[in-house]
Design an enzyme around this catalytic site. Structure first.
Site, mmCIF file in Angstrom:
data_model
loop_
_atom_site.group_PDB
_atom_site.id
_atom_site.type_symbol
_atom_site.label_atom_id
_atom_site.label_comp_id
_atom_site.label_asym_id
_atom_site.label_seq_id
_atom_site.Cartn_x
_atom_site.Cartn_y
_atom_site.Cartn_z
ATOM 1 N N HIS A 54 -14.121 27.205 13.356
ATOM 2 C CA HIS A 54 -13.179 27.560 12.299
ATOM 3 C C HIS A 54 -13.393 26.695 11.055
ATOM 4 C CE1 HIS A 54 -9.206 28.748 10.586
ATOM 5 N NE2 HIS A 54 -9.295 27.531 10.056
ATOM 6 N N GLU A 55 -13.362 25.393 11.241
ATOM 7 C CA GLU A 55 -13.502 24.496 10.083
ATOM 8 C C GLU A 55 -14.859 24.688 9.417
ATOM 9 O OE1 GLU A 55 -11.019 23.269 8.858
ATOM 10 O OE2 GLU A 55 -9.685 23.513 10.568
ATOM 11 N N HIS B 35 -14.850 27.349 6.816
ATOM 12 C CA HIS B 35 -14.469 26.862 5.481
ATOM 13 C C HIS B 35 -15.677 26.194 4.819
ATOM 14 C CE1 HIS B 35 -10.213 27.677 5.887
ATOM 15 N NE2 HIS B 35 -10.067 26.885 6.934
ATOM 16 N N HIS C 180 -17.950 28.618 3.297
ATOM 17 C CA HIS C 180 -17.372 29.119 2.046
ATOM 18 C C HIS C 180 -17.729 28.162 0.898
ATOM 19 C CE1 HIS C 180 -13.485 31.447 0.644
ATOM 20 N NE2 HIS C 180 -14.552 31.832 -0.012
HETATM 21 ZN ZN LIG Z 1 -8.458 26.835 8.273
#
Ligand SMILES: [Zn+2]
Length: 690
Positions: free
Chosen positions: A480-481, A484, A487
């Site tokens: 998940h991290e 980011h 991104h």
């Molecule tokens: Zn998050």
């Protein structure tokens, strides 16, 4: 509490301050080796003064306002402050200390005043407004990103009250101060009331079901408060973890009641505080030209209108209620076998029985398959290489802000440098809980910068010589991290305002949620999940069991989340003339009207302890978790339908969406990738609600 001795604010940087210049390290990695907290403090204070001077020059210019001399000039301003903030706020989260907290207390009010001074400068707004008018009139010759930047600046200023006259600005400041006082009161009441609501148990036998360590912790909690026996302290959502374990039904009832009535009576009653917060927000929204606070918030989000929020939530309510009811029937049968009529305080207890009996997944047996470095390099990095062509080269020569921090240089498929990735994975004193991603340097063509991105987690360090093993939750969190991170690393924009994760709150979790899909993707999982001793891969049946177990309880989980979300919306739909006299009756009516009132399933947060919306940043925005999950589930279906883990899919997702940051309409970028408007059907299917 002692007040720090007043120190004079520096007027210039000292000669040895490494933040004075752009870092000479690769990708402008901050020069941590030479950097002290005093350097940071100095650079923050001098940086604010420098930016104020730069902005004063922009606002006071005798030239007519243009895109370049106003908006671009603002984007360039504050370079020193930007460098200082990136370092200081990273340290404040992951490497705090007494001195750092002291500087934080000194800088926080100055920083708030700094932001206000920029946003409420009428001369500056007049110039932005003039550029905005030029753009609206057309024929400006600006590219779409520049046009969007002008609109973005204009909206930022309008939402901050720049369009108001002097009396209006004064009223706004007064309302903001009231809100700041009220949310502080809400938070403080909650702390005191939560402590007071802890449940005292004198008979150890009543704690049957808890582990020895949990019983011991309850004993310590009691002793610390000078009480005899055992104290069950409350955590924030309605559901208390101990409810799933305690065999004693009467104790479950006491714990549940204590949880859901927190801060709802007496001296620390948050009901009237919440009602007043909602009222002041409504007044402020009207002052700024919106019908309600929910409309003001939506204007700045991808949802755009509160009607769009209603539409999505509306499609979810009926299936969530239906599934929660079906789950309740299963639980009621189990309860009946115990001679009990199922009540709210029994739900988690019987639900845990179902999880154990039907979906036997032994989570501790999974850990030897999840060694930190294998998960990172052979899992997370591997998926990023197959999808986006990124490669990661360790750079042990480059310094982090703590000895635990490791640095990798990221290159693209052609071998060209992309940026740096820093990983800081172990729990330690001075690090706040949870996991997150942030940036030391954001990509921008205007500023000539490439991304320097970092992930922080709180993994327990293994004993010396032992491998660090993750839980399945931690594996998912790392993917998940890193979503980011992708991104941030993939960002390809001109203006820093739009870089990487600078997107609306109801969009920012979407790319990170999508990246979670690769954690259990067979090709990725086989590559990283190997038993540390035997090298065996994780058995297919185990993975299937994990996936099946994840579905149980989604009816309850979705319903309690929706109830909190709809409650948040109700409080922020009131008009400025409404004064709620009876907050509990308001809450009951709101839940009833939205079709989510349930004796058995209380909202995840009730009004009096809904910290996210009454003293956090989520007012009228609690919906954003499920909003981004709709986008996520829809995108996961798109990946699957197009062949899954391929460079073609990764490149499409990166080029059309990740790389654009906030520089394009986010929902437009989503549509470009997936080919249609967001559709809640995949989310419903994922949660077993279809
Ligand atoms: Zn998050």
């Amino acid at each position: 509490m002692s007040t720090p001795a007043a120190e004079p604010a520096p007027t210039a940087l000292s000669a040895d301050n490494p933040l004075a210049e752009v870092s000479a390290l690769p990708h402008r990695l901050p020069p941590f080796t030479d950097l002290t907290l005093e350097h940071c403090r100095e650079a923050l204070l001098v940086g604010m003064a420098q930016q104020r001077a730069e902005v004063a020059a922009i606002a006071g210019s005798a030239e007519p306002a243009t895109f370049d001399n106003t908006v671009v000039a603002l984007e360039r301003s504050g370079a020193l402050l930007r460098r200082a903030q990136a370092v200081f706020y990273a340290l404040s989260s992951s490497n705090s200390s007494d001195r750092l907290r002291e500087i934080e207390r000194e800088v926080a009010p100055l920083s708030a005043a700094h932001a206000d001074a920029l946003r409420l400068d009428p001369q500056l707004f007049a110039r932005i407004d003039a550029v905005h008018d030029q753009v609206q009139a057309g024929g400006h010759g600006l590219d779409p990103e520049a046009v969007r930047l002008v609109e973005r600046y204009h909206l930022d200023f309008v939402l901050s009250g720049a369009r108001l006259d002097e009396a209006g600005r004064d009223q706004l400041k007064e309302l903001n101060q009231q809100l700041s006082r009220l949310s502080t009161t809400f938070g403080q009441n909650l702390v005191v009331a939560t402590e007071a609501a802890a449940v005292l148990v004198t008979d150890r036998a009543q704690l049957a079901g808890l582990s020895a360590a949990e019983v011991e912790a309850a004993g310590v909690a009691a002793t610390e408060r000078g009480r005899e026996g055992y104290l069950l302290t409350l955590v924030l959502p309605s559901g208390q973890p101990a409810l799933a374990k305690l065999h004693d039904r009467e104790l479950r009832r006491r714990l549940h009641e204590a949880s859901v009535t927190r801060a709802s009576a007496g001296e620390h009653d948050n009901g009237p505080v919440a009602a007043e917060i909602a009222h002041v927000r409504a007044v402020r929204a009207r002052l700024l030209g919106f019908d309600t606070h929910a409309d003001l918030v939506a204007a700045d989000q991808t949802a755009r209108t509160s009607a769009a929020v209603d539409e999505l939530l509306g499609t979810l309510v009926a299936p969530a209620v239906r599934n929660a009811r079906a789950e309740g029937e299963v639980l009621a049968e189990l309860a009946a076998a115990d001679g009990v009529e199922l009540a709210a305080w029994d739900w988690a207890y019987y639900s845990e029985q179902v999880r154990r009996d039907r979906y036997a997944v032994d989570t501790t047996a999974l850990r030897p398959f999840f060694e930190l470095d294998r998960v990172l390099v052979d899992g997370v990095f591997h998926a990023a290489r197959l999808l986006y062509g990124y490669t990661f080269t360790p750079r042990p020569d480059l310094p982090g802000y703590h000895p635990d921090v490791r640095v990798w240089e990221v290159s693209d498929a052609a071998g060209a440098p992309v940026g740096l990735y820093l990983g800081d994975f172990f729990a330690r004193d001075g690090k706040r809980g949870g996991a997150w991603m942030s940036s030391f340097v954001s990509q921008s063509r205007l500023l000539g910068t490439t991304p320097v991105v970092f992930n922080v987690m709180n993994v327990t360090r293994a004993a010396a010589g032992q491998p660090t093993l993750l839980t399945l939750d931690e594996v998912t969190t790392l993917f998940h991290e890193f979503g980011h991170t992708l991104h941030g690393l993939s960002s390809s924009v001109t203006y820093p305002r739009f870089s990487g994760t600078s997107v609306p709150r109801d969009f920012v979790e979407f790319p990170s949620q999508v990246n979670e899909m690769w954690a259990l993707w067979p090709e990725v999982l086989d590559h990283y999940a190997r038993h540390t001793d035997s090298g065996e891969p994780l058995a297919r049946e185990v993975v299937a069991a994990i996936e099946a177990a994840a579905l149980w309880g989604e009816g309850h989980g979705t319903l309690e989340y929706l109830a909190a979300t709809l409650l948040d919306q109700a409080w922020h739909r009131i008009g400025p003339d409404t004064v709620v006299e009876d907050p509990q009756a308001f809450e009951a009516a709101a839940l009833e009207a939205a079709g989510v009132a349930s004796e058995l399933v209380p909202p995840r947060y009730r009004t009096t302890y809904f910290q996210h919306v009454f003293s956090g940043g989520y007012a009228a925005g609690y919906y954003s978790y499920i909003w981004s999950e709709v986008l996520d589930a829809d995108t996961v279906e798109w990946f699957k339908a197009n062949g899954g883990l391929t460079r073609a899919n990764g490149d499409a997702f990166r080029d059309k969406l990740l790389s654009r940051g906030g520089s394009v309409d986010p929902i437009g970028a989503f549509r470009d990738v997936v080919g249609h408007d967001p559709d809640p059907a995949p989310l419903l299917a994922r949660r077993g609600l279809g």
